[in-house]
Motif scaffolding. Structure first.
Motif, PDB file in Angstrom:
ATOM      1  N   LEU A 104       0.845  -1.180  -0.070  1.00 21.50           N
ATOM      2  CA  LEU A 104      -0.069   0.023  -0.064  1.00 21.50           C
ATOM      3  C   LEU A 104       0.970   1.344   0.227  1.00 21.50           C
ATOM      4  CD1 LEU A 104      -2.872   1.406   0.273  1.00 21.50           C
ATOM      5  CD2 LEU A 104      -2.581   1.064   2.755  1.00 21.50           C
ATOM      6  N   GLU A 105       2.186   1.285   0.788  1.00 24.32           N
ATOM      7  CA  GLU A 105       2.761   2.472   0.818  1.00 24.32           C
ATOM      8  C   GLU A 105       3.730   2.701  -0.545  1.00 24.32           C
ATOM      9  OE1 GLU A 105       4.075   2.151   5.428  1.00 24.32           O
ATOM     10  OE2 GLU A 105       5.590   1.263   3.806  1.00 24.32           O
ATOM     11  N   ALA A 106       3.737   1.435  -1.162  1.00 26.35           N
ATOM     12  CA  ALA A 106       4.599   1.541  -2.513  1.00 26.35           C
ATOM     13  C   ALA A 106       3.484   2.167  -3.730  1.00 26.35           C
ATOM     14  CB  ALA A 106       4.887   0.331  -3.091  1.00 26.35           C
ATOM     15  N   GLU A 107       2.150   1.726  -3.437  1.00 26.58           N
ATOM     16  CA  GLU A 107       1.154   2.181  -4.402  1.00 26.58           C
ATOM     17  C   GLU A 107       0.870   3.624  -4.395  1.00 26.58           C
ATOM     18  OE1 GLU A 107      -3.632   1.682  -4.580  1.00 26.58           O
ATOM     19  OE2 GLU A 107      -2.369  -0.301  -4.421  1.00 26.58           O
ATOM     20  N   ASN A 108       0.782   4.167  -3.169  1.00 25.51           N
ATOM     21  CA  ASN A 108       0.317   5.475  -2.803  1.00 25.51           C
ATOM     22  C   ASN A 108       1.549   6.296  -3.178  1.00 25.51           C
ATOM     23  OD1 ASN A 108      -1.816   5.050  -1.490  1.00 25.51           O
ATOM     24  ND2 ASN A 108      -1.216   4.841   0.543  1.00 25.51           N
ATOM     25  N   MET A 109       2.981   5.809  -3.069  1.00 28.87           N
ATOM     26  CA  MET A 109       3.987   6.834  -3.586  1.00 28.87           C
ATOM     27  C   MET A 109       4.134   6.721  -5.092  1.00 28.87           C
ATOM     28  SD  MET A 109       8.131   6.237  -2.554  1.00 28.87           S
ATOM     29  CE  MET A 109       7.884   6.500  -0.718  1.00 28.87           C
ATOM     30  N   VAL A 110       3.823   5.745  -5.724  1.00 29.84           N
ATOM     31  CA  VAL A 110       3.803   5.659  -7.231  1.00 29.84           C
ATOM     32  C   VAL A 110       2.827   6.389  -7.643  1.00 29.84           C
ATOM     33  CG1 VAL A 110       3.551   4.145  -9.308  1.00 29.84           C
ATOM     34  CG2 VAL A 110       4.989   3.305  -7.274  1.00 29.84           C
ATOM     35  N   TYR A 144      10.591  -6.656   5.645  1.00 31.99           N
ATOM     36  CA  TYR A 144      10.200  -4.999   5.434  1.00 31.99           C
ATOM     37  C   TYR A 144       8.802  -4.672   6.076  1.00 31.99           C
ATOM     38  CZ  TYR A 144      13.401  -6.083   1.436  1.00 31.99           C
ATOM     39  OH  TYR A 144      14.590  -6.327   0.667  1.00 31.99           O
ATOM     40  N   THR A 145       9.262  -3.398   7.096  1.00 31.21           N
ATOM     41  CA  THR A 145       8.287  -3.052   7.597  1.00 31.21           C
ATOM     42  C   THR A 145       7.470  -2.008   7.242  1.00 31.21           C
ATOM     43  OG1 THR A 145       9.737  -2.027   9.200  1.00 31.21           O
ATOM     44  CG2 THR A 145       9.208  -4.043   9.853  1.00 31.21           C
ATOM     45  N   SER A 146       8.285  -1.281   6.096  1.00 28.75           N
ATOM     46  CA  SER A 146       7.966  -0.067   5.372  1.00 28.75           C
ATOM     47  C   SER A 146       8.425   0.010   3.985  1.00 28.75           C
ATOM     48  CB  SER A 146       7.925   1.162   6.009  1.00 28.75           C
ATOM     49  OG  SER A 146       9.455   1.501   6.433  1.00 28.75           O
ATOM     50  N   PHE A 147       7.792   0.669   3.084  1.00 27.52           N
ATOM     51  CA  PHE A 147       8.504   0.546   1.664  1.00 27.52           C
ATOM     52  C   PHE A 147       9.371   1.848   1.744  1.00 27.52           C
ATOM     53  CE2 PHE A 147       8.485   2.657  -2.639  1.00 27.52           C
ATOM     54  CZ  PHE A 147       9.072   1.563  -3.318  1.00 27.52           C
ATOM     55  N   ILE A 148      10.760   1.611   1.604  1.00 30.93           N
ATOM     56  CA  ILE A 148      11.855   2.483   1.108  1.00 30.93           C
ATOM     57  C   ILE A 148      12.393   2.363  -0.071  1.00 30.93           C
ATOM     58  CG2 ILE A 148      13.818   3.133   2.333  1.00 30.93           C
ATOM     59  CD1 ILE A 148      13.027   2.010   4.816  1.00 30.93           C
ATOM     60  N   PRO A 149      12.235   3.318  -0.796  1.00 29.80           N
ATOM     61  CA  PRO A 149      13.056   3.337  -1.991  1.00 29.80           C
ATOM     62  C   PRO A 149      14.522   2.894  -1.953  1.00 29.80           C
ATOM     63  CG  PRO A 149      11.541   5.270  -2.192  1.00 29.80           C
ATOM     64  CD  PRO A 149      11.473   4.736  -0.910  1.00 29.80           C
ATOM     65  N   GLY A 150      14.777   1.945  -3.089  1.00 30.69           N
ATOM     66  CA  GLY A 150      16.251   1.459  -3.065  1.00 30.69           C
ATOM     67  C   GLY A 150      16.814   0.533  -1.959  1.00 30.69           C
ATOM     68  N   ASP A 151      15.490   0.249  -0.974  1.00 32.08           N
ATOM     69  CA  ASP A 151      15.878  -0.873   0.050  1.00 32.08           C
ATOM     70  C   ASP A 151      14.496  -1.747   0.114  1.00 32.08           C
ATOM     71  OD1 ASP A 151      17.328  -2.174   1.902  1.00 32.08           O
ATOM     72  OD2 ASP A 151      16.069  -1.180   3.495  1.00 32.08           O
ATOM     73  N   SER A 152      13.989  -1.875  -0.991  1.00 29.09           N
ATOM     74  CA  SER A 152      12.634  -2.858  -1.042  1.00 29.09           C
ATOM     75  C   SER A 152      13.126  -3.751  -2.534  1.00 29.09           C
ATOM     76  CB  SER A 152      11.660  -2.088  -1.303  1.00 29.09           C
ATOM     77  OG  SER A 152      11.371  -1.603   0.176  1.00 29.09           O
TER      78      SER A 152
END
Length: 236
Positions: A104-110, A144-152
């Motif tokens: 969900l965090e990745a979807e919102n960021m994208v 993974y506890t959260s979406f972090i660009p470059g580390d997922s």
């Protein structure tokens, strides 16, 4: 006497039919008391595993394909995360909270990135999933506890949108600008599948890291995409 025998036979047939129907119903929908037990189990399970997480129990149900009882749950936050808890037995279970949260965090960021860079696009539907690869399993998400660009994990992004009426080449330009903006934000992508409902165009870019090199058509240039018909006009 004969009448009584007929009535008895009919009663037996009705009982058999009802019993057979009940078995079919429970095989498809599960046992009602087991579904209720799943709700109670889920509340206890969540309070132990995520004591600080406020959740709302949505619906417990039986999955006839897996033969397991599950419960849909939503977190009570500004951006709620919907996930499921699976009751394995009365003492143990599993959930996909972290996977759902990260996705969900990745979807919102994208989504925000696309809306910021391409304001003419109206997203009708988007699916952004972390793709751990063919050899991964659901347990891989637990670190993974959260979406972090470059580390997922790389993302598999599927988008359906509406936009201005444009040529196929202009559509490709939009997709490539999005690809570039994702790269600039250090968001790794292994798949970008876009459908433009306004112009009836489609494109499917995909690629995975193999021995340090991305294989597939994800990094193709505009000319390569056009020449190889990776972007195309769909049949109406």
């Amino acid at each position: 006497m004969r009448k009584r025998s007929i009535l008895l036979s009919i009663s037996i047939i009705i009982i058999i039919v009802l019993a057979f129907g009940g078995c079919i119903y429970m095989n498809i929908n599960g046992l009602p008391w087991k579904i209720k037990e799943t709700e109670v189990f889920t509340q206890t399970y969540l309070s132990k595993k995520y004591p600080d997480l406020k959740c709302k129990i949505n619906k417990a149900y039986y999955n006839s394909k897996s033969g397991k009882y599950l419960c849909n749950v939503s977190t009570e936050e500004d951006t709620p995360v919907t996930f499921r808890v699976t009751m394995l037995n009365k003492d143990s279970g599993e959930d996909n909270y972290l996977e759902s949260k990260v996705n969900l965090e990745a979807e919102n960021m994208v989504t925000s990135l696309i809306e910021e860079n391409e304001p003419s696009i109206k997203i009708k539907q988007i699916s952004v999933l972390e793709d751990a690869g063919a050899n991964a399993n659901s347990k891989s998400y637990d670190k993974y506890t959260s979406f972090i660009p470059g580390d997922s994990y790389p993302l598999k992004i599927d988008i359906r949108w509406e936009s201005d009426e444009v040529s196929l080449e202009a559509f490709v330009d939009k997709v490539l600008r999005i690809r570039e903006s994702l790269k600039n934000r250090d968001i790794e992508v292994c798949g970008l599948d876009v459908i433009d409902d306004t112009n009836n165009y489609g494109i499917d870019l995909s690629g995975r890291e193999v021995n340090g090199k991305k294989e597939g058509n994800y990094n193709f240039t505009k000319d390569q995409i056009i020449d190889d018909k990776i972007a195309y006009e769909m049949e109406k």
